[in-house]
Design a protein around this motif. Structure first.
Motif, PDB file in Angstrom:
ATOM      1  N   LYS A   1       0.832  -1.207   0.000  1.00 48.74           N
ATOM      2  CA  LYS A   1       0.000   0.000   0.000  1.00 48.74           C
ATOM      3  C   LYS A   1       0.864   1.254   0.000  1.00 48.74           C
ATOM      4  CE  LYS A   1      -1.798   0.950   3.911  1.00 48.74           C
ATOM      5  NZ  LYS A   1      -2.521   0.687   5.160  1.00 48.74           N
ATOM      6  N   ARG A   2       1.954   1.188   0.746  1.00 45.09           N
ATOM      7  CA  ARG A   2       2.805   2.361   0.876  1.00 45.09           C
ATOM      8  C   ARG A   2       4.259   1.910   0.821  1.00 45.09           C
ATOM      9  NH1 ARG A   2       2.307   6.918   5.660  1.00 45.09           N
ATOM     10  NH2 ARG A   2       3.711   8.439   4.703  1.00 45.09           N
ATOM     11  N   ILE A   3       5.053   2.559  -0.017  1.00 41.02           N
ATOM     12  CA  ILE A   3       6.454   2.191  -0.195  1.00 41.02           C
ATOM     13  C   ILE A   3       7.288   3.453  -0.002  1.00 41.02           C
ATOM     14  CG2 ILE A   3       8.168   1.198  -1.748  1.00 41.02           C
ATOM     15  CD1 ILE A   3       5.810  -0.114  -3.299  1.00 41.02           C
ATOM     16  N   ILE A   4       8.029   3.488   1.095  1.00 35.55           N
ATOM     17  CA  ILE A   4       8.824   4.671   1.415  1.00 35.55           C
ATOM     18  C   ILE A   4      10.268   4.423   1.002  1.00 35.55           C
ATOM     19  CG2 ILE A   4       9.660   6.152   3.281  1.00 35.55           C
ATOM     20  CD1 ILE A   4       7.101   5.228   4.845  1.00 35.55           C
TER      21      ILE A   4
ATOM     22  N   THR B   1       5.880   5.402  -2.960  1.00 40.80           N
ATOM     23  CA  THR B   1       4.822   6.381  -2.721  1.00 40.80           C
ATOM     24  C   THR B   1       5.357   7.588  -1.960  1.00 40.80           C
ATOM     25  OG1 THR B   1       4.219   5.264  -0.663  1.00 40.80           O
ATOM     26  CG2 THR B   1       3.040   4.593  -2.653  1.00 40.80           C
ATOM     27  N   ASP B   2       6.493   7.423  -1.296  1.00 41.70           N
ATOM     28  CA  ASP B   2       7.110   8.506  -0.527  1.00 41.70           C
ATOM     29  C   ASP B   2       8.621   8.434  -0.727  1.00 41.70           C
ATOM     30  OD1 ASP B   2       4.841   9.291   1.792  1.00 41.70           O
ATOM     31  OD2 ASP B   2       4.762   7.208   1.122  1.00 41.70           O
ATOM     32  N   PHE B   3       9.274   9.581  -0.571  1.00 42.88           N
ATOM     33  CA  PHE B   3      10.736   9.630  -0.601  1.00 42.88           C
ATOM     34  C   PHE B   3      11.185  10.485   0.564  1.00 42.88           C
ATOM     35  CE2 PHE B   3      14.797  11.484  -1.691  1.00 42.88           C
ATOM     36  CZ  PHE B   3      15.498  10.404  -2.213  1.00 42.88           C
ATOM     37  N   PHE B   4      11.970   9.893   1.483  1.00 42.07           N
ATOM     38  CA  PHE B   4      12.487  10.643   2.635  1.00 42.07           C
ATOM     39  C   PHE B   4      14.002  10.746   2.517  1.00 42.07           C
ATOM     40  CE2 PHE B   4       8.903   8.903   5.616  1.00 42.07           C
ATOM     41  CZ  PHE B   4       7.978   9.709   4.970  1.00 42.07           C
ATOM     42  N   ASN B   5      14.517  11.964   2.664  1.00 44.57           N
ATOM     43  CA  ASN B   5      15.960  12.163   2.721  1.00 44.57           C
ATOM     44  C   ASN B   5      16.352  12.424   4.173  1.00 44.57           C
ATOM     45  OD1 ASN B   5      18.591  13.173   2.734  1.00 44.57           O
ATOM     46  ND2 ASN B   5      18.349  14.105   0.694  1.00 44.57           N
TER      47      ASN B   5
ATOM     48  N   HIS C   1      11.281   9.534  12.285  1.00 42.33           N
ATOM     49  CA  HIS C   1      10.521  10.213  11.228  1.00 42.33           C
ATOM     50  C   HIS C   1       9.567   9.232  10.537  1.00 42.33           C
ATOM     51  CE1 HIS C   1       9.920  13.500   8.380  1.00 42.33           C
ATOM     52  NE2 HIS C   1      10.053  12.633   7.386  1.00 42.33           N
ATOM     53  N   ILE C   2      10.056   8.052  10.248  1.00 44.99           N
ATOM     54  CA  ILE C   2       9.216   7.053   9.576  1.00 44.99           C
ATOM     55  C   ILE C   2       8.115   6.563  10.515  1.00 44.99           C
ATOM     56  CG2 ILE C   2       9.190   4.719   8.588  1.00 44.99           C
ATOM     57  CD1 ILE C   2      11.998   5.307   7.473  1.00 44.99           C
ATOM     58  N   VAL C   3       8.468   6.330  11.788  1.00 43.10           N
ATOM     59  CA  VAL C   3       7.460   5.879  12.762  1.00 43.10           C
ATOM     60  C   VAL C   3       6.334   6.913  12.860  1.00 43.10           C
ATOM     61  CG1 VAL C   3       7.053   5.474  15.223  1.00 43.10           C
ATOM     62  CG2 VAL C   3       8.993   4.373  14.096  1.00 43.10           C
TER      63      VAL C   3
ATOM     64  N   ASP D   1       2.137   6.120  11.536  1.00 44.73           N
ATOM     65  CA  ASP D   1       1.324   5.732  12.690  1.00 44.73           C
ATOM     66  C   ASP D   1       1.906   4.510  13.389  1.00 44.73           C
ATOM     67  OD1 ASP D   1      -0.740   5.731  14.534  1.00 44.73           O
ATOM     68  OD2 ASP D   1      -2.030   4.453  13.297  1.00 44.73           O
ATOM     69  N   GLY D   2       3.202   4.569  13.683  1.00 45.33           N
ATOM     70  CA  GLY D   2       3.787   3.494  14.486  1.00 45.33           C
ATOM     71  C   GLY D   2       4.900   2.707  13.834  1.00 45.33           C
ATOM     72  N   GLY D   3       5.121   2.921  12.544  1.00 46.75           N
ATOM     73  CA  GLY D   3       6.200   2.191  11.888  1.00 46.75           C
ATOM     74  C   GLY D   3       5.725   1.353  10.723  1.00 46.75           C
ATOM     75  N   VAL D   4       6.672   0.849   9.958  1.00 47.44           N
ATOM     76  CA  VAL D   4       6.344   0.066   8.759  1.00 47.44           C
ATOM     77  C   VAL D   4       6.228  -1.422   9.109  1.00 47.44           C
ATOM     78  CG1 VAL D   4       7.440   1.712   7.202  1.00 47.44           C
ATOM     79  CG2 VAL D   4       8.789  -0.191   8.140  1.00 47.44           C
ATOM     80  N   ASP D   5       5.540  -2.135   8.240  1.00 50.35           N
ATOM     81  CA  ASP D   5       5.411  -3.581   8.414  1.00 50.35           C
ATOM     82  C   ASP D   5       6.714  -4.294   8.028  1.00 50.35           C
ATOM     83  OD1 ASP D   5       2.692  -3.199   9.064  1.00 50.35           O
ATOM     84  OD2 ASP D   5       2.168  -3.151   6.937  1.00 50.35           O
TER      85      ASP D   5
END
Lengths: 378, 378
Positions: B248-251, B269-273, B285-287, B291-295
């Motif tokens: 659903k979501r790929i950071i 779906t997102d890009f974080f530097n 930042h990701i958590v 809403d709590g972190g990635v699977d």
């Protein structure tokens, strides 16, 4: 009462207030001493709050309930559980974990959800913190309804109390977290530390028939090993779980040779003492003795160096290591990432992965099926 | 030729001896550059042996086979695999891992099993080490039969070569190691490092139509992102795998903003530097953003600090972090054990968990099903 870290426990008279909305007051009939109580008393627990009433492995009878409580009523036999299960929060709804989050922010800060205050106080009204949402080292405790497991009245409460933490944790680590299968090889790395006697309170003399640890009852009480503090309940429960699922080889590891007979009685097939194997590390010793390592390992003491040994004694390609023990504040586990890239898996477990309110009543029923006859509980 | 760590590669004429019993000589048609080649050249690989011929991500045509070889014949199109699969050793027979052990002791020491010697030598006969059992930075290589995946002749060899390492590793990390499911949330932590240009050999000018990375071909070539060294094939392949299974979501996480467009084109779906989020750690930042972190999280670069971030950005209770990158000699991963006790799982993957000889031919077939039309390979 624990007034401060590293200070002896004190026996004092305190007030346990009536339960408020969503709360249950339990008359504690039996409570056990778990290493985690000592861990918090030792000052290593980053969440430790003082003054508090320790204790979290217990059983008892519901004395009264607050408004809105429907799942238990006065007179019910229960186990207060430090891990709640609400069935509705994100964690419970996921079906993937037992770490219910419904009351965590209050139990983690020593208070109750209804008003953010504790139900324990000194006679002069000074508030005292709850511990792990349970505080069973008192004749009564007030817990959230979501933390109460109602059990059959046919279960002896002294024995059932151990399903409030140690036995459940150990068996669950095998069955739920590792999902170990028949025929596997496992190492149980457990170096129990006893609380220094000076930290224990002066109590009246023990009653003539002290409660037997539950796990002992599963196989009868070995004459040579009377119940004692620091007996290693979690490690023995892991061995018990491994025997239950049909593990082929169970290696118990302990620096205390006096634990050997007990471990073997429980079902261990080997006993290794890391201090009696020369210059070899315990992980290399286990790898050599098992043609490449074990399928599963369990660290049961909370020592980060032992956690590393436990991981590294696992077999390349598939070995899984389960951290059961709780380490001191700020301590870190370490290993070379190559250990994981070559197929080992590092996991942990809390309350053995069991969903407290749902699973504990079932565990008590299962225990009654295998429990040997006991003249104390006809 | 790699004569020593940290020294530029050299283009030299060497001798590739005929295959002996159980060996296959392959005419390499295409070879890719993987970060692991650079890693060994950099001197960080504890198993690195010099002088050697590097290269392990390639495709080609069988030129000749040694006595006893039955699974391939001259003319067959193949991918030489650094991870063997014999189907018979303890590892293969377990069904639990792809880490076949049949030739590991020889490929790990740069020689062949038949006589414990290499098949590569200088013109004067001085022996040269094999690398990862492949050594594809040469026009021919000799590999063990158990390391040869026979593929359909309808697959373009330039594109298929990437299934010899990067793409297979990334997709397999998602499909086999994480077993990620549709609807999940994932972070792909990938900070690719390019080999310094001075370590690359002086080659003749590139041909007019340089091979496109396979993963690029899966979605067409974005005009803004021409193929280049350090493009982050493994990270992009993980993104590709996540898109494939319906995440659903790929950071995507990278310190180089120029990677953003490519990552989004692939399916992020997102890009974080991590350098553009202020004082917050990337895990916090990701958590906060999820809403709590990635699977699931995937570390794709071999940096032990990034491995820690990847673990700690996982959701309490069920998040799993997969180490894909290879760290330097002696480096260690660290975290608080509480991360695991509260339900996170730390794993690693090698060759994406795929069983090379069995799975690579199937992956090539699957690739052909989704491959867009390409005028270069009508």
């Amino acid at each position: 009462m624990a007034y401060a870290p590293k200070q002896p426990l004190q026996v004092k008279e305190v007030v346990i207030a009536p339960p408020q909305a969503g709360e249950v007051r339990i008359k504690i009939s039996h409570t056990a001493l778990c290493h985690t109580d000592y861990y918090t008393l030792s000052g290593q627990d980053p969440e430790g709050l003082f003054p508090c009433v320790l204790g979290h492995e217990a059983a008892g009878v519901v004395e009264s309930v607050g408004p809105g409580v429907t799942s238990v009523a006065p007179g019910d036999h229960v186990i207060p559980c430090y891990q709640a299960f609400c069935g509705e929060c994100k964690f419970c709804a996921s079906g993937k974990t037992n770490l219910c989050g419904s009351v965590r922010q209050w139990t983690g800060t020593g208070v109750m959800k209804a008003d953010g205050k504790p139900r324990i106080s000194e006679l002069d009204g000074s508030p005292l913190f709850h511990f792990m949402g349970t505080s069973t080292f008192a004749e009564y405790c007030v817990v959230h309804e979501v933390s109460v497991a109602k059990i059959t009245k046919s279960a002896p409460l002294d024995e059932a109390s151990l399903l409030g933490c140690g036995v459940t944790t150990g068996i669950g680590a095998v069955v739920n977290t590792a999902k170990a299968e028949a025929g596997c090889t496992a190492a149980v790395v457990s170096v129990p530390l006893s609380p220094p006697p000076h930290l224990l309170p002066s109590l009246s003399p023990p009653s003539p028939a002290p409660p037997r640890p539950l796990a002992l009852a599963l196989h009868g009480t070995p004459a040579a090993a009377p119940p004692q503090f620091g007996i290693g309940t979690v490690g023995l429960a892991v061995i018990d779980g491994l025997k239950m699922i049909g593990a082929k080889r169970i290696i118990a590891v302990d620096i205390d040779d006096s634990k050997k007979d007990l471990a073997m009685t429980w079902g261990a097939t080997d006993f290794f003492n890391p201090r009696s194997i020369g210059d070899t590390s315990i992980q290399d010793h286990i790898v050599a003795a098992t043609d490449g390592g074990v399928d599963y390992s369990f660290e049961c003491i909370g020592n980060v160096d032992v956690m590393r040994s436990a991981l590294e004694c696992c077999h390349k390609g598939w070995g899984e290591s389960i951290i059961v023990g709780v380490a001191g504040a700020g301590q870190e586990i370490k290993t070379r990432p190559f250990q994981l890239v070559t197929g080992r898996v590092w996991k942990g477990t809390a309350f053995g992965g069991y969903k407290s309110r749902v699973d504990v009543p079932r565990l008590v029923e299962e225990y009654l099926q295998v429990r040997p006859p006991d003249p104390r509980h006809p």
